[in-house]
Design a protein around this motif. Structure first.
Motif, short mmCIF file in Angstrom:
data_model
loop_
_atom_site.label_atom_id
_atom_site.label_comp_id
_atom_site.label_asym_id
_atom_site.label_seq_id
_atom_site.Cartn_x
_atom_site.Cartn_y
_atom_site.Cartn_z
N ILE A 59 6.29 -6.69 -7.89
CA ILE A 59 6.90 -5.43 -7.47
C ILE A 59 7.33 -4.55 -8.65
O ILE A 59 7.33 -3.34 -8.53
N LYS A 60 7.67 -5.15 -9.80
CA LYS A 60 8.06 -4.36 -10.98
C LYS A 60 6.95 -4.31 -12.03
O LYS A 60 6.64 -3.26 -12.56
N ASN A 61 6.39 -5.46 -12.36
CA ASN A 61 5.48 -5.57 -13.50
C ASN A 61 4.02 -5.20 -13.21
O ASN A 61 3.29 -4.82 -14.11
N PHE A 62 3.60 -5.35 -11.96
CA PHE A 62 2.21 -5.07 -11.60
C PHE A 62 2.16 -4.63 -10.14
O PHE A 62 1.71 -5.34 -9.26
N PRO A 63 2.69 -3.40 -9.87
CA PRO A 63 2.76 -2.93 -8.48
C PRO A 63 1.37 -2.60 -7.92
O PRO A 63 0.43 -2.38 -8.69
N PRO A 64 1.25 -2.58 -6.59
CA PRO A 64 -0.04 -2.26 -5.98
C PRO A 64 -0.46 -0.82 -6.27
O PRO A 64 0.38 0.04 -6.57
N GLU A 65 -1.76 -0.57 -6.13
CA GLU A 65 -2.34 0.73 -6.48
C GLU A 65 -1.95 1.85 -5.52
O GLU A 65 -1.95 3.02 -5.89
N ASN A 66 -1.66 1.50 -4.25
CA ASN A 66 -1.36 2.55 -3.28
C ASN A 66 -0.46 2.00 -2.16
O ASN A 66 -0.20 0.80 -2.09
N ASP A 67 0.00 2.92 -1.30
CA ASP A 67 0.92 2.55 -0.22
C ASP A 67 0.27 1.67 0.84
O ASP A 67 0.94 0.86 1.47
N GLU A 68 -1.04 1.82 1.04
CA GLU A 68 -1.74 1.00 2.02
C GLU A 68 -1.68 -0.48 1.62
O GLU A 68 -1.39 -1.35 2.44
N LYS B 208 0.48 -1.76 -0.56
CA LYS B 208 1.89 -2.13 -0.59
C LYS B 208 2.39 -2.55 0.79
O LYS B 208 3.15 -3.52 0.93
N ALA B 209 1.94 -1.89 1.83
CA ALA B 209 2.39 -2.16 3.20
C ALA B 209 1.96 -3.54 3.70
O ALA B 209 2.62 -4.13 4.55
N ARG B 210 0.85 -4.05 3.19
CA ARG B 210 0.36 -5.34 3.70
C ARG B 210 0.75 -6.54 2.82
O ARG B 210 0.43 -7.69 3.14
N LEU B 211 1.43 -6.29 1.70
CA LEU B 211 1.81 -7.39 0.81
C LEU B 211 2.83 -8.31 1.48
O LEU B 211 3.68 -7.87 2.24
N ILE B 212 2.70 -9.60 1.16
CA ILE B 212 3.62 -10.60 1.70
C ILE B 212 4.18 -11.44 0.56
O ILE B 212 3.61 -11.50 -0.52
N THR B 213 5.30 -12.06 0.82
CA THR B 213 5.90 -13.01 -0.12
C THR B 213 5.48 -14.40 0.32
O THR B 213 5.63 -14.76 1.49
N ARG B 214 4.92 -15.17 -0.59
CA ARG B 214 4.53 -16.54 -0.26
C ARG B 214 5.79 -17.35 0.02
O ARG B 214 6.86 -17.09 -0.56
N PRO B 215 5.70 -18.36 0.91
CA PRO B 215 6.89 -19.13 1.29
C PRO B 215 7.59 -19.80 0.11
O PRO B 215 8.81 -19.99 0.15
#
Length: 171
Positions: free
Chosen positions: A133-142, A144-151
């Motif tokens: 989320i800070k060091n290597f954020p996704p390229e776009n909002d699409e 970003k919206a589908r990203l998940i945190t692994r358990p």
């Protein structure tokens, strides 16, 4: 051979080393995930440990690594072991089979940085790509919206995993 705690940057460094020297990247994490995805006996045994954020037992990991090192592409091009061995027993297994690296790299990263890397890590379930989320954020909002945190990417689970990792370091 490259070693370090989870989130120390082994995968990133391996990409650079493999590209430069054309070695076969043998990642225990990739091997484990492939076995789990394929639903093999080894994969099913490993799955419970992985989902609990625990290290998979030595005998399971060792069986997968030695099988991979026996394949023809590894024999022809050489190998870069990523995250293995992680215990004295795993190191002894390699020694008993006369498997020795020409170079051994250790990534030593402070725990605070490792925890930050882990807690900020996000997975794109569509592509399998890892972001931070800070060091290597996704390229776009699409994306970003589908990203998940692994358990296992929580501070509590990662802190426990680090304690386990530090207790198993071969020195």
């Amino acid at each position: 051979m490259i070693s370090g705690a989870p989130a120390s940057g082994k995968g990133t460094q391996c990409e650079l080393i493999v590209k430069k020297f054309r070695l076969v990247h043998v990642s225990t994490g990739d091997l484990l995930r492939a076995e789990v995805a394929a639903g093999t006996d080894i994969g099913n045994k490993a799955k419970a440990f992985m989902h609990a954020g625990q290290l998979v037992p030595d005998e399971i990991v060792t069986a997968m690594v030695t099988a991979r090192l026996a394949l023809e592409d590894v024999k022809q091009r050489g190998w870069l072991l990523d995250g293995y061995p992680r215990s004295y027993a795993q190191a002894q297994s390699l020694e008993e089979q006369n498997i020795r690296p020409d170079v051994y790299i250790v990534l030593d990263v402070p725990d605070e940085i490792l925890i930050d890397r882990c807690v900020g890590r996000r997975l794109d379930p569509t592509t399998g790509k890892i972001y931070h989320i800070k060091n290597f954020p996704p390229e776009n909002d699409e994306i970003k919206a589908r990203l998940i945190t692994r358990p296992d990417d929580t501070e509590e689970k990662y802190s426990t995993l680090l304690l386990s990792f530090h207790g198993m370091i071969v020195r």
